[in-house]
Scaffold this motif. Structure first.
Motif, PDB file in Angstrom:
ATOM      1  N   GLU A 597       0.847  -1.190   0.000  1.00 51.28           N
ATOM      2  CA  GLU A 597       0.000   0.000   0.000  1.00 51.28           C
ATOM      3  C   GLU A 597       0.884   1.243   0.000  1.00 51.28           C
ATOM      4  OE1 GLU A 597      -1.755   0.535   4.145  1.00 51.28           O
ATOM      5  OE2 GLU A 597      -1.150  -1.567   4.156  1.00 51.28           O
ATOM      6  N   LEU A 598       0.393   2.310  -0.635  1.00 52.12           N
ATOM      7  CA  LEU A 598       1.134   3.562  -0.687  1.00 52.12           C
ATOM      8  C   LEU A 598       1.205   4.154   0.706  1.00 52.12           C
ATOM      9  CD1 LEU A 598       2.502   5.629  -2.615  1.00 52.12           C
ATOM     10  CD2 LEU A 598       0.284   6.811  -2.728  1.00 52.12           C
ATOM     11  N   ALA A 599       2.423   4.504   1.160  1.00 52.73           N
ATOM     12  CA  ALA A 599       2.603   4.965   2.534  1.00 52.73           C
ATOM     13  C   ALA A 599       2.206   6.422   2.718  1.00 52.73           C
ATOM     14  CB  ALA A 599       4.063   4.766   2.962  1.00 52.73           C
ATOM     15  N   ALA A 600       2.556   7.292   1.770  1.00 56.16           N
ATOM     16  CA  ALA A 600       2.257   8.722   1.889  1.00 56.16           C
ATOM     17  C   ALA A 600       2.142   9.327   0.494  1.00 56.16           C
ATOM     18  CB  ALA A 600       3.337   9.449   2.691  1.00 56.16           C
ATOM     19  N   SER A 601       1.266  10.313   0.358  1.00 58.02           N
ATOM     20  CA  SER A 601       1.032  10.903  -0.964  1.00 58.02           C
ATOM     21  C   SER A 601       2.234  11.691  -1.471  1.00 58.02           C
ATOM     22  CB  SER A 601      -0.193  11.824  -0.909  1.00 58.02           C
ATOM     23  OG  SER A 601      -0.010  12.851   0.068  1.00 58.02           O
ATOM     24  N   ALA A 602       3.081  12.158  -0.558  1.00 58.99           N
ATOM     25  CA  ALA A 602       4.231  12.962  -0.971  1.00 58.99           C
ATOM     26  C   ALA A 602       5.449  12.110  -1.303  1.00 58.99           C
ATOM     27  CB  ALA A 602       4.584  13.961   0.136  1.00 58.99           C
ATOM     28  N   SER A 603       5.305  10.786  -1.269  1.00 57.32           N
ATOM     29  CA  SER A 603       6.451   9.906  -1.483  1.00 57.32           C
ATOM     30  C   SER A 603       5.998   8.652  -2.219  1.00 57.32           C
ATOM     31  CB  SER A 603       7.083   9.529  -0.141  1.00 57.32           C
ATOM     32  OG  SER A 603       8.015   8.469  -0.290  1.00 57.32           O
ATOM     33  N   PRO A 604       6.873   8.073  -3.055  1.00 56.64           N
ATOM     34  CA  PRO A 604       6.501   6.817  -3.720  1.00 56.64           C
ATOM     35  C   PRO A 604       6.689   5.587  -2.851  1.00 56.64           C
ATOM     36  CG  PRO A 604       8.691   7.508  -4.433  1.00 56.64           C
ATOM     37  CD  PRO A 604       8.177   8.588  -3.521  1.00 56.64           C
ATOM     38  N   GLU A 605       7.136   5.773  -1.610  1.00 57.89           N
ATOM     39  CA  GLU A 605       7.395   4.638  -0.731  1.00 57.89           C
ATOM     40  C   GLU A 605       6.120   3.848  -0.458  1.00 57.89           C
ATOM     41  OE1 GLU A 605      10.308   3.575   0.367  1.00 57.89           O
ATOM     42  OE2 GLU A 605      11.325   5.169  -0.740  1.00 57.89           O
TER      43      GLU A 605
END
Length: 667
Positions: A597-605
């Motif tokens: 799952e995408l961890a944060a909208s500001a990062s592709p992590e």
């Protein structure tokens, strides 16, 4: 997903068989009880009226008492772990879990106890770890917008916990168990101990019950000799008493009082170059809940039902650095709710229902004696609803609903819903049902999102409320069906599509940094959508062996940017098996798989995907006693605590042993 049977019985007889089934259809969540019994289960949540699970126009899933006992669930979080498509997420910075479904957030899921709301632990989302199950009969789950029946906060779905009714005569039950985290135990041979007791009885007119439930978790640590603990030490206690009066066969009145106590100790370290400084946070939580109600069936056939709630949720926390007190926080949430409902007798194949709700919430919070709220944190609402269940013939049924809501801060809003159910022709032992539903969801910003200062300065951030938030609104579409063959095989599938306007999310991109502390706030996402597919099966392979499975695919995006929404795994799989190995011995397995799952909208992590496998053996020792032995997270999949973007399981392998005794003088 909508399963016409209790949907939480996920099991896998072995890792090999589980791995073979996972790619095929996925996950399982029911038990080895016969399909015919589950289809006749009475549910109330979807339409606020009694219907069998097979006949309800609104897709509903049930966790029944047998499943709760079979899997040895202790908290509401445990009982929901095997429901298809549900996502349980750890509350950031707290010891608890919230639940989300169909790509919606936990704030958009309404959790009820006997149709009445329960206070949110953080002023917004319900911590499903904070409700113990001694008094629970079963749990009903309805996915998608239910605002036409339940109002604000139900746009993502409803979880309704149904407590036990009291039978005449005298009965008692008790459970005791203990478990270990192995090498991660913290200076104790046991990682957790649990016990409960319930006594009930009465005659034809008066009945009463008392119950106590205590769960004491000592916590755990990857390195027990170090200061930090990855698993908090938590002691939970829940005590309740209920009195029922049945003056005639037409009337039923009750009062129910309960209190919940929690003591939570967190231990972690804060890096102050060049050293790590030991930190400790204690939190004492109290929830006092009083509910009351009554229902009466008049000679005309009209049934009236009145229920009410008064609940206080108090939290007191203290933070320490190197054993020196640094901050104290006190929070109180007061919830009051009254609901009145009238069900009319059948008229020209129509079942009319009318009602209204009054709701009030007040939040107070201070840190070191200074208020942490922006303005006055209070909300009231008055709501009216109407529903017509039209049974055209033996094939077609339609439910029409409308709810009007007058909110103290956001004015008036109307939310409609429509549900359609069709029985398809039967042939060759097959019986099929199609369901289509549309509902408009509506949720006003909760008190936390508007007023709260969520201060985790010790962890490097704070979250500020935004009083300018707009209410969320959605259009929810559900279409699916269920088919059953000779009461042995059940298959179902459900497509869902949710359009959301002004979705409320934490703004992770626009933040300020003051003295090294990042300050975030909430914002409205103009347009978002979630869509997907839920499938499931149940196969009674033999009288002694039942397989179940469920697979959920979810695609959630910001429609303006095209970006994936955070913390929404695309694939969730559950597999289950219940095997009556011997007349007195039953083996149950539950496997779960969740994709990245995408961890944060500001990062592709991304948080990596994970899977777990649980098993439990229940052994009957005579008529009244059952011993059990189980392992949760057998494969010991535990998150990498050095990776802030790993949201996998917090606890590793947990082994437990216990016994349950049930006595019924009427037998």
């Amino acid at each position: 997903m909508s399963l016409p049977f209790s949907p939480h019985r996920i099991c896998a007889p072995s890792l090999l068989l589980g791995s073979l089934l996972l790619p095929c259809l996925g996950a399982a969540t029911v038990h080895a009880a016969e399909v015919a019994d589950s289809l006749s289960t009475i549910v109330v949540t979807g339409t606020r009226s009694e219907k069998t699970l097979d006949e309800t126009p609104v897709p509903t899933e049930v966790v029944d008492a047998k499943e709760i006992a079979r899997t040895q669930a202790r908290t509401l979080k445990d009982a929901l772990e095997n429901v298809p498509g549900l996502q349980l997420t750890e509350i950031h910075g707290k010891s608890g879990f919230t639940v989300a479904m169909q790509g919606m957030t936990s704030d958009q899921v309404l959790v009820l106890i006997d149709g009445l709301p329960i206070s949110a632990s953080t002023g917004s989302s319900i911590d499903v770890s904070q409700y113990l199950l001694t008094e629970v009969d079963h749990i009903e789950v309805v996915k998608g917008a239910s605002s036409a029946q339940y109002g604000s906060s139900a746009m993502g779905g409803v979880i309704n916990v149904i407590t036990r009714r009291i039978a005449p005569g005298l009965s008692a039950s008790a459970t005791a168990d203990a478990g270990s985290y192995g090498a991660q135990n913290v200076h104790s041979p046991f990682g957790s101990a649990h016990g409960n007791l319930r006594v009930s009885g009465g005659n034809a007119q008066w009945r009463a019950s008392v119950a106590a439930d205590v769960l004491d978790n000592k916590g755990f640590a990857v390195n027990p000799d170090a200061w930090s603990r990855q698993g908090d030490a938590i002691r939970r206690e829940q005590y309740s008493g209920r009195l029922e009066w049945l003056p005639t066969s037409a009337g039923h009145f009750w009062v129910d009082a309960s209190t919940y106590r929690e003591t939570d100790v967190q231990r972690y370290e804060y890096f102050a170059p060049p050293t790590y400084v030991p930190q400790r946070k204690t939190e004492d939580i109290t929830r006092n809940r009083l509910t009351y109600g009554g229902q009466w069936r008049f000679d005309s056939g009209v049934k009236a039902r009145l229920t009410g709630l008064a609940e206080d949720y108090d939290s007191r926390s203290q933070e320490y650095s190197n054993q020196v007190g640094t901050a104290s926080r006190a929070s109180t949430l007061r919830t009051e709710h009254v609901s009145l409902q009238f069900d009319l007798p059948a008229w020209k194949r129509q079942l009319w229902q009318f009602g209204g709700d009054l709701h009030r919430e007040r939040l107070k919070q201070n840190a070191n004696g200074i208020s942490e709220l922006i303005g006055s944190a209070e909300r009231t609402s008055q709501e009216l609803f109407a529903q017509n269940d039209i049974i055209f013939n033996d094939t077609w049924e339609m439910v029409l609903g409308l709810r009007g809501q007058e909110d103290s801060d956001f004015g008036t809003h109307f939310a409609p819903k429509i549900g359609l159910r069709a029985n398809l022709p039967t042939a060759g032992g097959w019986r099929s049902v199609l369901r289509a539903n549309f509902g408009q969801g509506y949720r006003v910003p909760n008190l936390k999102e508007r007023y709260y200062l969520f201060d985790h300065s010790a962890l490097g951030y704070v979250v500020l409320g935004n009083p300018n938030l707009k209410p969320e609104a959605s259009n929810s579409f559900q279409f699916g069906g269920t088919t059953t063959w000779n009461e042995r095989l059940t298959l179902n599938a459900n497509l869902f599509y949710n359009q959301v306007r002004d979705l409320i999310q934490t703004d992770m991109e626009n933040f300020t940094v003051v003295n090294g502390i990042a300050a975030y706030t909430y914002r409205n996402v103009a347009r978002a959508r979630t869509k997907g597919l839920e499938t499931g099966f149940k196969w009674q392979a033999s009288p002694a062996l039942a397989w179940t499975g469920a697979y959920t695919f979810t695609d959630a995006k910001d429609r303006d940017t095209g970006q994936e929404l955070t913390r929404r795994p695309r694939n969730i799989v559950r597999v289950g098996l219940d095997w009556q190995m011997l007349p007195a011995t039953e083996l149950s397995l539950r496997a779960r798989l969740q994709s990245s799952e995408l961890a944060a909208s500001a990062s592709p992590e991304r948080s990596p995907g994970w899977s777990t496998l649980d098993f439990v053996i229940n052994q009957k020792l005579g008529r009244d006693v059952t011993a059990f032995f189980g392992v949760k997270n057998l494969t010991n999949r535990q998150r990498d605590f050095s990776n802030a973007n790993d949201f996998g399981p917090v606890a590793g392998r947990f082994v437990y042993l216990g016994a349950r005794i049930s006595l019924d003088a009427a037998r």
